[in-house]
Design an enzyme around this catalytic site. Structure first.
Site, short mmCIF file in Angstrom:
data_model
loop_
_atom_site.label_atom_id
_atom_site.label_comp_id
_atom_site.label_asym_id
_atom_site.label_seq_id
_atom_site.Cartn_x
_atom_site.Cartn_y
_atom_site.Cartn_z
N THR A 172 0.84 -1.20 0.00
CA THR A 172 0.00 0.00 0.00
C THR A 172 0.88 1.25 0.00
O THR A 172 2.10 1.16 0.02
CB THR A 172 -0.96 -0.02 1.20
OG1 THR A 172 -1.96 0.98 1.04
CG2 THR A 172 -0.22 0.23 2.51
N ASN A 173 0.24 2.40 -0.04
CA ASN A 173 0.93 3.68 0.00
C ASN A 173 0.60 4.39 1.31
O ASN A 173 -0.46 4.16 1.87
CB ASN A 173 0.43 4.58 -1.14
CG ASN A 173 1.31 4.50 -2.36
OD1 ASN A 173 2.48 4.17 -2.27
ND2 ASN A 173 0.73 4.80 -3.49
#
Ligand code: CTP
Length: 214
Positions: free
Chosen positions: A21-22
């Site tokens: 994810t970011n």
């Protein structure tokens, strides 16, 4: 006007218990959704996983992966007058998703990643969007030059740029400092609460839309 906003991170699964994810809380995108709704606009918020409450009066479309965000945007963009891409989309995802939890083996593990669709990059050419197009740029150096380059490459009307190397603002924070990069000029918005900054950005987008009509 009808406006689509993307917000939050995307989540790219690796196996049933892990994902890539970011770093994104979604706060700026949700603040923009609220500011647009408060100003009387019709908002569709396409969001990756976030802890935030959906602002009242906003249509909400939750997604997880970049591919799902891509599909949602492709479906809804044609009826929008403006689109603001505030999401921190994963640029790569695991090439395969294991059906079972990946077990430890060996001292190193190499992951193969493949590119996800560039949703903002497809908006003009592939999706044929001709409304007001706003992208975000999170940079750690050469903020204005990188944002201006992105503005041209993605054929945007505005890039909202922020320097993510600055401590205490940006990620997870309620505050930020923005540079609004337009084709002919740049506006610096000094550090402030994301909700105040969002109102300012909404006004600028309303001016762009009014200029387009006249
Ligand atoms: N974005 C998107 N789809 C992606 C990746 C990014 O829509 N797969 C959007 C983000 O929501 C944001 C902008 O593109 O509005 C951020 O651009 P970025 O990923 O930084 O673009 P590039 O300039 O292509 O990336 P790089 O900095 O890696 O060159």
């Amino acid at each position: 006007m009808k406006v689509l906003i993307t917000a939050g991170p995307t989540r790219e699964p690796l196996d049933p218990v892990r994902y890539l994810t970011n770093r994104s809380s979604g706060k700026m995108g949700y603040a923009l959704a609220q500011a647009f709704a408060d100003a009387g606009h019709q908002v569709l918020l396409v969001s990756g996983p976030s802890q935030l409450d959906v602002p009242p009066g906003v249509d909400f479309l939750p997604i997880e992966t970049a591919d799902e965000m891509h599909q949602a945007v492709a479906r809804h963009l044609p009826r929008m007058e403006a689109a603001v891409f505030a999401a921190a989309v994963a640029d790569y995802r695991p090439a395969t998703v294991a059906g079972q939890k990946i077990k430890k083996a060996g001292e190193t593990l190499t992951l193969e990643l493949v590119r996800t669709p560039d949703i903002l990059g497809e908006a003009r050419d592939k999706m044929g969007f001709d409304g007001i197009l706003v992208g975000f740029a999170a940079e750690t150096e050469n903020l204005e030059a990188n944002a201006r380059d992105k503005l041209g490459r993605k054929r945007c009307d505005l890039i909202v740029a922020n320097d993510v190397s600055k401590p205490d603002i940006g990620f997870d924070s309620d505050r930020n400092e923005l540079l609004l990069v337009f084709p002919e000029h740049t506006v610096a918005l000094p550090e402030d609460e994301k909700h105040h900054l969002a109102r300012h950005v909404v006004k600028e987008i309303e001016l762009l839309a009014a200029g387009r009509k006249s």
